[in-house]
Write an enzyme that holds these catalytic residues in place. Structure first.
Site, mmCIF file in Angstrom:
data_model
loop_
_atom_site.group_PDB
_atom_site.id
_atom_site.type_symbol
_atom_site.label_atom_id
_atom_site.label_comp_id
_atom_site.label_asym_id
_atom_site.label_seq_id
_atom_site.Cartn_x
_atom_site.Cartn_y
_atom_site.Cartn_z
ATOM 1 N N TYR A 93 179.578 78.465 37.872
ATOM 2 C CA TYR A 93 179.157 77.187 38.469
ATOM 3 C C TYR A 93 180.355 76.250 38.622
ATOM 4 O O TYR A 93 181.415 76.681 39.068
ATOM 5 C CB TYR A 93 178.021 76.560 37.645
ATOM 6 C CG TYR A 93 177.011 77.575 37.203
ATOM 7 C CD1 TYR A 93 176.254 78.258 38.153
ATOM 8 C CD2 TYR A 93 176.842 77.920 35.867
ATOM 9 C CE1 TYR A 93 175.340 79.227 37.777
ATOM 10 C CE2 TYR A 93 175.931 78.889 35.480
ATOM 11 C CZ TYR A 93 175.188 79.540 36.440
ATOM 12 O OH TYR A 93 174.306 80.496 36.072
ATOM 13 N N LYS B 88 171.647 87.655 37.316
ATOM 14 C CA LYS B 88 171.790 87.415 38.765
ATOM 15 C C LYS B 88 172.761 88.410 39.412
ATOM 16 O O LYS B 88 172.668 88.684 40.606
ATOM 17 C CB LYS B 88 172.267 85.979 39.006
ATOM 18 C CG LYS B 88 171.250 84.906 38.608
ATOM 19 C CD LYS B 88 171.879 83.519 38.644
ATOM 20 C CE LYS B 88 170.908 82.421 38.243
ATOM 21 N NZ LYS B 88 171.590 81.110 38.069
ATOM 22 N N VAL C 50 172.784 80.894 30.270
ATOM 23 C CA VAL C 50 172.542 79.858 29.255
ATOM 24 C C VAL C 50 172.070 80.423 27.911
ATOM 25 O O VAL C 50 171.922 79.668 26.958
ATOM 26 C CB VAL C 50 171.560 78.753 29.725
ATOM 27 C CG1 VAL C 50 172.171 77.885 30.799
ATOM 28 C CG2 VAL C 50 170.228 79.336 30.163
ATOM 29 N N TYR D 77 161.863 85.702 39.205
ATOM 30 C CA TYR D 77 163.112 85.075 38.732
ATOM 31 C C TYR D 77 163.084 84.830 37.212
ATOM 32 O O TYR D 77 164.022 85.193 36.491
ATOM 33 C CB TYR D 77 163.327 83.768 39.510
ATOM 34 C CG TYR D 77 164.494 82.954 38.996
ATOM 35 C CD1 TYR D 77 165.807 83.314 39.302
ATOM 36 C CD2 TYR D 77 164.285 81.843 38.175
ATOM 37 C CE1 TYR D 77 166.878 82.586 38.813
ATOM 38 C CE2 TYR D 77 165.354 81.111 37.688
ATOM 39 C CZ TYR D 77 166.638 81.480 38.000
ATOM 40 O OH TYR D 77 167.696 80.770 37.503
ATOM 41 N N SER E 297 171.236 83.978 33.274
ATOM 42 C CA SER E 297 171.835 84.073 34.616
ATOM 43 C C SER E 297 172.800 85.240 34.795
ATOM 44 O O SER E 297 173.202 85.515 35.928
ATOM 45 C CB SER E 297 172.551 82.773 34.963
ATOM 46 O OG SER E 297 171.610 81.786 35.251
#
Ligand code: GLN
Length: 314
Positions: free
Chosen positions: A248, A72, A266, A196, A69
Site C-alpha cells: 500500500y 490477494k 493485517v 473476499y 491480504s
C-alpha cells in the site's frame, strides 16, 4: 558445506529471530476485525523456501495465522488464469499511495481500483473468480488452489475470522457498493464479499506460505515438481505488482529497505520473493502505521541484507 555443519541460511534465520525475539517495540495488532485482536504480539515466525527445494525455518514458523491480504496474490493469479489481460480493463496497475481500504480514488477514477492488491482491487478480483459459480464453489476453488501451491491439503479457512469480518466489514461493504454503482462488480455485493472475506481468512503457517508463494520465485513453476502454475512472464508481472503495490502506501519504503517484491496482510504476515532464489514468509502480528507487520518488515530487511537478496543489486 560438510555433514554436521549448519547451513548459512539457517544461521541467518536463527540470528534474525534471536535479535528480534526480545524486541519490545512490536507495533499494534489489528483490531478492526475483532477476531484478529486475539493474536499474540509476541509471536515471530520465519520461513524460507529455496527454489532448489530446500527450506529453513525459525521461531513460530509452523503456527497457522490469518494471512489476510497476502491471499490477494493467490486470487490475482487465479483471476489472471481465468480472464488474462481482460482483467486490466477493470483494475489498474498503479501504486495507490493511499491506505489499503481507501475509497477516495474510486470516485475520481469511476470505480476502477488503482491495483489488484488494495482492497477495492481484490474485491473486483473476487468478482471475476465468482463468475459462473456460487460463492461456496468460488471459495472452494481458491482453497484448492492454495493447497495445490503449498502441496498441503491441511490448509483451511478460519471460519471465526471470516464471520468476524463479515459482521464488521463496513468499509469493504462501502467499497463494494460504490464499485457496483459504477458497474465494476457483476455480482451481488454480499456474494462478492463472501468470497473476499473467506479468502482473507485463510490460515497458513510461515512454512506453508513460503511454499505456496514459491512458484513466483521459480519462473512460475512449482518447486520440486516442475509443474507450471503460470508463465514466466506472468510470474514476473505479479512480482512487479507486489513490489509497487504490495505494501500500500508503505510500498516505496518496503522496496527501499528490503528490495524484494512483497505482500503484507493485517494478520501480520508478509510473503517476499527473491526471484530465481527463494520465497520468504514472515509473521509477527504487530503492525506499523501502514498496516504492515512491523517486526516482519524488519526481519525481511535483515534476512535480505544478510543473504544478499535484492532485485536491485547487479
Ligand atoms: N480482510 C482485510 C480487509 O479487508 C484485509 C486487509 C489487509 O490485510 N491489509 O480489511
Amino acid at each position: 558445506m560438510t555433514a554436521g555443519e549448519t547451513d548459512p541460511l539457517q544461521l541467518i534465520l536463527d540470528r534474525v529471530h534471536a535479535r528480534l525475539q526480545g524486541e519490545t517495540e512490536r507495533g499494534s495488532v489489528a483490531d478492526y476485525i475483532p477476531e484478529l485482536a486475539h493474536a499474540d504480539p509476541g509471536r515471530l515466525g520465519l520461513a524460507v523456501q529455496l527454489t532448489d527445494g530446500r527450506s529453513f525455518v525459525a521461531g513460530d514458523a509452523d503456527e497457522p495465522f490469518s494471512i489476510q491480504s497476502v491471499s490477494k496474490v493467490f486470487t490475482l493469479t487465479l483471476a489472471l488464469g481465468k480472464v488474462g489481460d481482460a482483467l486490466w480493463r477493470r483494475v489498474g496497475r498503479e501504486p495507490s499511495g493511499s491506505a489499503f481500504n481507501s475509497i477516495v480514488q474510486l470516485e475520481y477514477e469511476q470505480g476502477i481500483p488503482r491495483n489488484p492488491l488494495i482492497n477495492a482491487g481484490a474485491i473486483v478480483v473476487a468478482d471475476v473468480i465468482l463468475a459462473g459459480h456460487e460463492p461456496r464453489e468460488a471459495i472452494g476453488e481458491i482453497v484448492r488452489f492454495v493447497r495445490f501451491l503449498a502441496d498441503d491439503d491441511s490448509i483451511r479457512i478460519d471460519p471465526a475470522v471470516a464471520r468476524s469480518e463479515t459482521r464488521t466489514g463496513y468499509r469493504n461493504q462501502a467499497l463494494a457498493n460504490y464499485m457496483r454503482s459504477f458497474g465494476n462488480l457483476h455480482h451481488e455485493v454480499d456474494k462478492v464479499l463472501g468470497v473476499y472475506f473467506h479468502h482473507c481468512a485463510l490460515s497458513l503457517s510461515c512454512r506453508q506460505l513460503a511454499r505456496a508463494g514459491a512458484f513466483l520465485a521459480n519462473r512460475g513453476r512449482l518447486v520440486g515438481g516442475g509443474h507450471s502454475v503460470v508463465s514466466e512472464e506472468r510470474a514476473r508481472r505479479i512480482n512487479a505488482l507486489m513490489l509497487t503495490c504490495g505494501h500500500y502506501d508503505g510500498s516505496g519504503d518496503f522496496a527501499f529497505r528490503v528490495g524484494l517484491p512483497g505482500k503484507s496482510g493485517v494478520g501480520g504476515g508478509i510473503l517476499a520473493i527473491a526471484p530465481g532464489v527463494a520465497s520468504v514468509a514472515v509473521w509477527s502480528p504487530g503492525l506499523n502505521a501502514n498496516g504492515n507487520s512491523l517486526l516482519g518488515s524488519r526481519a525481511l530487511e535483515m534476512i535480505a541484507r544478510e543473504a544478499g537478496w535484492s532485485i536491485f543489486s547487479g
